[in-house]
Design a protein around this motif. Structure first.
Motif, PDB file in Angstrom:
ATOM      1  N   UNK A  64      36.313  58.950  64.478  1.00  0.00           N
ATOM      2  CA  UNK A  64      36.958  57.863  63.600  1.00  0.00           C
ATOM      3  C   UNK A  64      36.348  57.315  62.597  1.00  0.00           C
ATOM      4  N   UNK A  65      34.860  57.166  63.127  1.00  0.00           N
ATOM      5  CA  UNK A  65      34.110  56.307  62.109  1.00  0.00           C
ATOM      6  C   UNK A  65      33.438  57.401  60.977  1.00  0.00           C
ATOM      7  N   UNK A  66      32.785  58.226  61.802  1.00  0.00           N
ATOM      8  CA  UNK A  66      32.053  59.326  60.691  1.00  0.00           C
ATOM      9  C   UNK A  66      33.112  60.145  59.893  1.00  0.00           C
ATOM     10  N   UNK A 125      48.152  56.043  74.434  1.00  0.00           N
ATOM     11  CA  UNK A 125      47.681  55.778  72.982  1.00  0.00           C
ATOM     12  C   UNK A 125      46.967  54.455  72.961  1.00  0.00           C
ATOM     13  N   UNK A 126      47.326  53.600  73.890  1.00  0.00           N
ATOM     14  CA  UNK A 126      46.569  52.297  73.494  1.00  0.00           C
ATOM     15  C   UNK A 126      45.066  52.483  73.351  1.00  0.00           C
ATOM     16  N   UNK A 127      44.490  53.178  74.083  1.00  0.00           N
ATOM     17  CA  UNK A 127      43.115  53.477  73.773  1.00  0.00           C
ATOM     18  C   UNK A 127      42.859  53.782  72.258  1.00  0.00           C
ATOM     19  N   UNK A 128      43.478  54.997  72.088  1.00  0.00           N
ATOM     20  CA  UNK A 128      43.468  55.664  70.803  1.00  0.00           C
ATOM     21  C   UNK A 128      43.698  54.523  69.636  1.00  0.00           C
ATOM     22  N   UNK A 129      44.572  53.791  69.864  1.00  0.00           N
ATOM     23  CA  UNK A 129      44.978  52.886  68.907  1.00  0.00           C
ATOM     24  C   UNK A 129      43.649  51.660  68.728  1.00  0.00           C
ATOM     25  N   UNK A 130      43.409  51.487  69.862  1.00  0.00           N
ATOM     26  CA  UNK A 130      42.196  50.852  69.664  1.00  0.00           C
ATOM     27  C   UNK A 130      40.876  51.342  69.081  1.00  0.00           C
ATOM     28  N   UNK A 131      40.547  52.452  69.527  1.00  0.00           N
ATOM     29  CA  UNK A 131      39.403  53.089  69.066  1.00  0.00           C
ATOM     30  C   UNK A 131      39.621  53.377  67.511  1.00  0.00           C
ATOM     31  N   UNK A 132      40.814  53.590  67.001  1.00  0.00           N
ATOM     32  CA  UNK A 132      41.086  53.619  65.673  1.00  0.00           C
ATOM     33  C   UNK A 132      40.912  52.439  65.037  1.00  0.00           C
ATOM     34  N   UNK A 133      41.578  51.492  65.468  1.00  0.00           N
ATOM     35  CA  UNK A 133      41.510  50.385  64.887  1.00  0.00           C
ATOM     36  C   UNK A 133      39.974  49.763  64.442  1.00  0.00           C
ATOM     37  N   UNK A 134      39.026  50.187  65.270  1.00  0.00           N
ATOM     38  CA  UNK A 134      37.809  49.490  65.193  1.00  0.00           C
ATOM     39  C   UNK A 134      36.699  50.399  64.305  1.00  0.00           C
ATOM     40  N   UNK A 135      37.477  51.703  64.115  1.00  0.00           N
ATOM     41  CA  UNK A 135      36.418  52.567  63.366  1.00  0.00           C
ATOM     42  C   UNK A 135      36.813  53.166  61.942  1.00  0.00           C
ATOM     43  N   UNK A 136      38.090  53.368  61.742  1.00  0.00           N
ATOM     44  CA  UNK A 136      38.475  54.011  60.647  1.00  0.00           C
ATOM     45  C   UNK A 136      38.364  53.109  59.196  1.00  0.00           C
ATOM     46  N   UNK A 137      37.686  54.047  58.387  1.00  0.00           N
ATOM     47  CA  UNK A 137      37.814  53.131  57.246  1.00  0.00           C
ATOM     48  C   UNK A 137      38.789  53.403  56.466  1.00  0.00           C
ATOM     49  N   UNK A 143      28.903  63.775  54.052  1.00  0.00           N
ATOM     50  CA  UNK A 143      28.474  62.696  54.799  1.00  0.00           C
ATOM     51  C   UNK A 143      29.201  62.517  56.385  1.00  0.00           C
ATOM     52  N   UNK A 144      29.739  63.624  56.795  1.00  0.00           N
ATOM     53  CA  UNK A 144      30.340  63.591  57.905  1.00  0.00           C
ATOM     54  C   UNK A 144      29.343  63.766  58.847  1.00  0.00           C
ATOM     55  N   UNK A 145      29.938  63.747  60.398  1.00  0.00           N
ATOM     56  CA  UNK A 145      28.777  64.033  61.542  1.00  0.00           C
ATOM     57  C   UNK A 145      28.635  65.655  61.492  1.00  0.00           C
ATOM     58  N   UNK A 146      29.297  66.688  61.160  1.00  0.00           N
ATOM     59  CA  UNK A 146      29.026  67.887  61.128  1.00  0.00           C
ATOM     60  C   UNK A 146      27.827  68.257  60.550  1.00  0.00           C
ATOM     61  N   UNK A 147      26.808  68.979  61.028  1.00  0.00           N
ATOM     62  CA  UNK A 147      25.567  69.345  60.475  1.00  0.00           C
ATOM     63  C   UNK A 147      25.921  70.815  59.737  1.00  0.00           C
ATOM     64  N   UNK A 148      26.995  71.090  59.458  1.00  0.00           N
ATOM     65  CA  UNK A 148      27.104  72.516  58.820  1.00  0.00           C
ATOM     66  C   UNK A 148      28.558  72.271  58.057  1.00  0.00           C
ATOM     67  N   UNK A 149      28.645  73.247  57.256  1.00  0.00           N
ATOM     68  CA  UNK A 149      30.251  73.272  56.428  1.00  0.00           C
ATOM     69  C   UNK A 149      30.358  74.866  56.301  1.00  0.00           C
ATOM     70  N   UNK A 150      31.798  75.202  56.304  1.00  0.00           N
ATOM     71  CA  UNK A 150      32.166  76.548  56.252  1.00  0.00           C
ATOM     72  C   UNK A 150      31.977  76.593  54.636  1.00  0.00           C
ATOM     73  N   UNK A 151      31.985  75.651  53.756  1.00  0.00           N
ATOM     74  CA  UNK A 151      31.771  75.950  52.175  1.00  0.00           C
ATOM     75  C   UNK A 151      30.249  75.749  51.594  1.00  0.00           C
ATOM     76  N   UNK A 152      29.300  75.653  52.607  1.00  0.00           N
ATOM     77  CA  UNK A 152      28.013  75.304  52.279  1.00  0.00           C
ATOM     78  C   UNK A 152      27.693  76.218  51.362  1.00  0.00           C
ATOM     79  N   UNK A 153      26.920  75.744  50.025  1.00  0.00           N
ATOM     80  CA  UNK A 153      26.425  76.406  49.170  1.00  0.00           C
ATOM     81  C   UNK A 153      27.529  76.799  48.000  1.00  0.00           C
ATOM     82  N   UNK A 154      28.716  76.349  48.234  1.00  0.00           N
ATOM     83  CA  UNK A 154      29.756  76.724  47.301  1.00  0.00           C
ATOM     84  C   UNK A 154      29.745  75.451  46.040  1.00  0.00           C
ATOM     85  N   UNK A 155      29.617  76.071  44.651  1.00  0.00           N
ATOM     86  CA  UNK A 155      29.553  74.997  43.724  1.00  0.00           C
ATOM     87  C   UNK A 155      31.008  74.642  43.328  1.00  0.00           C
ATOM     88  N   UNK A 156      31.596  73.375  43.203  1.00  0.00           N
ATOM     89  CA  UNK A 156      32.831  72.876  43.269  1.00  0.00           C
ATOM     90  C   UNK A 156      32.643  72.084  42.294  1.00  0.00           C
TER      91      UNK A 156
END
Ligand SMILES: [Zn+2]
Ligand SMILES: [Zn+2]
Ligand SMILES: [Zn+2]
Ligand SMILES: [Zn+2]
Ligand SMILES: [Zn+2]
Ligand SMILES: [Zn+2]
Ligand SMILES: [Zn+2]
Ligand SMILES: [Zn+2]
Lengths: 466, 466, 466, 466
Positions: free
Chosen positions: A77-79, A106-118, A419-432
């Motif tokens: 949720x955060x990253x 869902x209680x936990x999820x709502x809580x985690x989301x509430x604290x982390x989502x931008x 800027x996400x958590x993943x250290x790779x991208x399926x689109x790496x190197x693509x000029x957009x």
């Protein structure tokens, strides 16, 4: 020119919506809402964004993410929501599927989301059992969740995979649909089109002889395509939509991640025959082909041929396909990549690249208009998930979710850029070409010229029905 | 709440547009344009209109008037455009058909219009000869007129009636359509659907034996219906549209004043078969029936049965019919009323009653939504005549043409209420619920609570293409 | 194998019908009727035709001839029906259009026909006035004629050309259709699709500037195509069919001699939209192209492009076009050929070449099946003109009209080969594969291996309704 | 009138076929084949059947029987084929489904059939495993069997029920269809439309709560309808047809025993959308309603409402449903009837009543024409199973299978009347108007005026492809 100071003003940009086409205007937010749309250069705000030479879009909505699937929802949720801002995404729809009572879960999820989502979010729940089906009225009333998912790909394996006492066969789907049809509020049923009896080779179908020989040294991406042939998707969509139609629920039936051109064509045929279902495709089916794929792009359904890709674009352009999502998963290369393609984990990160890729490959390549791009990445999505007119439009009183984009800016995709958590991208190197320069979430400047400046935990759950 | 003072603000109303549905907002004009749409109660203006409890619509557009047909355009332009404000109409499309060079003719009309109109206007020219067809490029370029009319009802009689050297047969229509297809700008071809060879009984058709016996003492309204049977309209529409389709011009083909339910049904059938034409009906076909009609309602085509009326409403509701006009003529009872119905002059006043009747009979009676009412009386009309987005919408940068309406107010129609030149009304005595309380023309308050406060000569010609 | 001797037996052939496909059988006639269809080689007859290795078809029907148009019906009836036998034609439908009472006129024609025709015939009457329309009930009841023709090409010129007091405008067509709809018996309305207001350049249509300059030295075949553009045919068909549909008569509406591919395509579109009309094309539109045409092929409508030809074949194959005729005229080269193409007389001889050309270009070239060839040259024609099951089929009790054909025989067309009065042929020099070797008319061997052996005057009028 | 003596002649009757309508003729057989169709009263034969005042139909074909399912094939073959002759049936298509190699199994069946059948028969094999699918080429080539069945109702239970190592899921169906598509000969795939996951309540679908409480004292016929709702049939047909369409096999896809009006309506919709599948209904769905049913009528799918029945008749009349079968089972009341309706055995005897019921309820009640009755009980059936033109028509060279029927004769159904093994009938007590008086099987008089006079063992297997 005016003395009033709004909280935030995007000034001098070209507003783009499917309703009003393109026009020059200032857009002001007061608190969380769009407070004014006015002649360019006339509004002032505490925060001012100069959109001269740029386009102002309703924030993109990715209706199809899997935050929390490989890591915790707090982490994802955060990253991921932070990264989404880079891509002009201001709302996501995240899928959960878990055994047990969603009322409790869902209680936990709502809580985690509430604290982390931008940014804002809504949840779609994958139901896995008749107990889940029975929970539908409560889920809608108490949790404010009105979208659901029927995972045809978990048929038979739900018990093994989730420990539920349900094989998720069609009696389950039948009860699922009827229960939704009984709900008073508008709902949505996402449907993973896949005839798993075919793709899983549960039997001994010699026509689907996919590397049965486990001695194969290396299995490439084509192996996935062989295992998940397009027709198993097409037929499953028809089969599911037909069941929905039996209960007059076809207008809320939403086929997710259409990957095959024939599925899109059959969707058009069903529409002509009176079915009212909605179809979604994903960024990767529109921008990649089998040949370009490797371990990173393991996903179900798999990326198909150039011909499929072209048909999908045509079907996006002609109105057959209504929305675009990503099926985003936030995994890391070390976990993701296996010995060969099928051995790799399914799912990859994609949300932040969604809007730029559609602007680049769709709009700038002349496949769809800018208005249509907005429609399929925001307006239609908001409508399909009953978020409209709170989301998906630039209108006084709607949430001030905006993406300011520079259609001429070219950047090459890297994990760092996104800027996400993943250290790779399926689109790496693509000029957009075509990137957000600012992203505004409910009135708050959240991404500005390369920097995420939003606030962790600012995002809220969108309770539905609105 | 803000210190800036706009020129005019409509505050606290519920804005209605087909694009954005309904939402609460202030709408401000700066000069002639919509300068801002903002949160309710936040804008202030030199002129302020309190729209609390009311709806704010884009000003209605009557695409089908005949100002100047019975009286001079200076007289009609003044009196009728003034009256229109009572009915929330801010733009009209007026038809002219005259022999001679339009390049030469129109100068006077432009002048008379410029001096007299309270609201905006565009002209549509009925072409009567091949010379007229040859003028098309000049008309578009020099006069800013892009809409035309093919009067099928003048076939054969153009020479007698107008002194032109043309019988207005299909070779004329063929050249007309091809010339329009050759123009670079978007154009519109209004088409009066009538197979005049049938309705005029040029021959001796025993199947159309309409009061041939001139000894008849009194001929009632049914006589008109017998003379102008619905099928002569339906067949003519198909025939004309088919010719347009031959030159790939069917998408700019616009069938005016559809009066028969079967014509509307056939329009739907043609659409399904790939024809892209547009259809217009008129207020009187939606609100009157043959039985209710007398000398006042002589018009061509005539008002038909209750069944036709119901079909027309269904076809307005389902999208088949796109626009509503009036065929307004400003004649006086003394001139209009003859010995019996056919002996009376065709045409009657209607524009000011258009929007109220649609709100009353359409929206308040539940036949169409308020959004659809706006669409067929303004937005679609603007699109069909290429006035959009200058007209037909509530959007920053568009003309500030607004009708503030009270959906609950009931008034009984009288000529005095409508304030036009005519001293009678086909709707006299009808109780109508849903009336404009204010009308704003390009930023200027022009009608306010019963009083016309606009400025004679304020209206301008809308030069097209925009 | 049997002792009974039938009057005539065609033995050991392969019978071809659309109903039963192909099968080996003897076909016997007793008197005029088919008396038996039996195992090959089992029947004997006074006359025996050995059809070993050949195909036995129901005799071809040419529904569109103009005997008597350039010469007397006695002359044409004799020479042309004789020639027809060479081509396997056993019935023709001949068109007459003349002013005056058909009740009175037809007596002579019936007499001339009775004395001269070798094969059967039915008449179709072109109505030219309201008086003619009034005669319809009598024509059907007293004359046994149930098929009619609306000559759109005589609109306006009927008075000049025929001295009738009628301009044949749509009020005439309207009365015509309504009168037919009122008849109790099944009827057929042949319709010459041509918007004569376009093709006649009655006005001054600059888009149809066909050699207005009479100084042109030589005007080739393209001149005709320019004067009679395909779209004037297409639009007219739609217009006429639409009028028929208004009176629920579209299922008896029969568009003759479709020459343009687009007309055929629009026929398909109308069918999909619920119109039930029937379409006919002619041999020459299927086998010639503009480039191949000269003075001999002057005809209205003219022969068009290769692309049109190909579309027509596709539409014959897919069922859109139901019948094939010829528009046969029996003129002589000396009369026919003028200074240039437009100066030449319209119409040319074609009936005897019809079936061979369809077998050669259609069946042997693989464009249509043999069964389909029979359907469009005989069975469907019989149905469209309400001659079935007396004609158009090989069935006990039906007329013994048979064409024995050798699908492998190749002959080159010459006027002599076809044995008609005309001393030229539009197909002269064309090698054609697939020819009748015997023709049987109502039980009588009428053509045998190159020789006409039938009996002048044997043919009879087919009184309808049957 | 002729000296030749055919083996058998049906004289002076009115022949009825969909191809040729109705006409008077003698029909003669020589050996097994139709040797001649000739003028009435002209043929003589060793055996002569006087059909004066009667109609002569191609023998009826029941494509859907289950001989051997409750008793041995030897017993059923003998008794039931004998009984069929009473009902004018001359060919049946019998379904087998058994584990093991059909190559091995069928020997016995062929033998038993050969010794016992009075009339012709073809077999359709229900495949139960991938081994069976692999046998397809051999079955077609060696056994002359080209029709197959996909029993959707055995999904999951095939192992338990048949001991096969296959759950008959869609991977099986997928391989089945692909294997058929690979065969060179024309084939047919009968498909039992039933979403067994819904009807079997494998899970816990609360929307299908069918007498879960086993304490219910008596469960009536409605219990069956509740357990097998129409929509589970409709959806399954769509799902199966869609899979067939994926492999371009939809034109050989044949939905058996359509029981629900909505299934028939959806069949029409699919056809309009380009699917080419064929649909069959059964006599009982056309002549019974739920209210009239008791233990005797237990069958799957069950008999439904009057409304369903009426829709089915309309769909038979309009061409949507192509064939009629019976699902005939030859059980005895003592075995059949259980404690209540669900406890009774499914299936009941019906074949001999098929044609009389269709003549009585269909033709004599004016629901369908006599030609259409012949089409759906014989001609179309022959075409669907690739028996045509050997079967299903009255044509020289075709098998001399004939039913001479008296459309005016009324009899009341009893088991004795029908002469089969079963001692009860679902139609017992029903007065039926329209009965065969003679039945001819391949040239042999087999039923004559109430008496079966055919020969046991005369029937032969129809090897396909022909
Ligand atoms: Zn999925
Ligand atoms: Zn997913
Ligand atoms: Zn008009
Ligand atoms: Zn008008
Ligand atoms: Zn003609
Ligand atoms: Zn002709
Ligand atoms: Zn079954
Ligand atoms: Zn069965």
């Amino acid at each position: 020119m005016t003395d009033r100071e709004y909280d935030l003003v995007v000034s001098n940009g070209t507003v783009v919506t499917p309703e009003h086409g393109t026009f020059e205007a200032d857009v002001a937010a007061s608190g969380e809402k769009i407070a004014a749309v006015a002649e360019p250069g006339t509004l002032s705000g505490e925060t001012e964004i100069d959109a001269s030479g740029k386009h102002v879009l309703p924030g993109a909505i990715d209706p199809h993410t899997h935050h929390g699937i490989y890591r915790g929802l707090d982490a994802d949720g955060e990253s991921e929501s932070r990264a989404d801002l880079v891509g002009g995404v201001t709302t996501i729809g995240n899928y959960f599927r878990r055994p047990g009572s969603y009322e409790e879960i869902m209680g936990d999820y709502f809580e985690q989301a509430e604290e982390n989502y931008y940014h804002d979010y809504f949840f779609s729940l994958g139901l896995l059992s008749f107990e889940h089906v029975e929970e539908i009225p409560t889920i809608v009333e108490d949790l404010g969740i009105t979208s659901f998912k029927w995972y045809m790909n978990y048929k038979y394996v739900a018990t093994e995979k989730f420990g539920v006492d349900c094989e998720m066969r069609d009696d389950f789907g039948d009860a699922f649909i009827q229960a939704l049809a009984d709900v008073d509020a508008p709902t949505t049923l996402g449907y993973h089109s896949e005839n798993v009896e075919i793709t899983s080779s549960l039997g001994d179908n010699p026509y689907l002889d996919v590397e049965r020989d486990d001695d194969a040294e290396y299995r490439d991406y084509q192996t996935l395509v062989d295992q998940f042939p397009g027709y198993a998707e097409t037929q499953s969509m028809v089969s599911g939509a037909s069941l929905a139609k039996q209960h007059d629920y076809d207008d809320d039936f939403y086929a997710v991640h259409i990957s095959s051109g024939k599925t899109a064509d059959e969707l058009a045929a069903l529409r002509n025959a009176g079915y009212r279902l909605t179809g979604e495709t994903c960024t990767h089916y529109l921008t990649l082909t089998t040949e370009e794929c490797d371990e990173r792009m393991n996903v179900n359904p798999p990326v198909r041929s150039k011909e499929d890709q072209e048909t999908l674009w045509e079907r996006v352009a002609d109105g057959t396909i209504s929305t675009i999502g990503t099926d985003h998963c936030a995994n890391l290369a070390a976990d993701k990549i296996g010995d060969d393609v099928p051995d790799s984990l399914p799912g990859f990160p994609s949300t932040p690249a969604m809007l730029p890729l559609i602007l680049s490959e769709g709009v700038n390549e002349g496949r769809i208009s800018l208005e249509r791009a907005v429609e399929v990445t925001s307006t239609n999505t908001a409508k399909a998930f009953d978020l409209h007119p709170k989301k998906g439009t630039v209108r006084v009183g709607s949430d001030a979710d905006l993406a300011v984009v520079d259609l001429d800016e070219t950047k090459t995709i890297t994990p760092e850029l996104l800027q996400g958590a993943p250290d790779y991208s399926p689109y790496e190197g693509t000029a957009v070409t075509g990137w957000p320069t600012q992203t505004v979430v409910r009135g708050q400047l959240a991404f500005d010229d390369g920097d995420v400046v939003g606030e962790k935990g600012y995002g809220t759950h969108i309770d539905r029905p609105l």
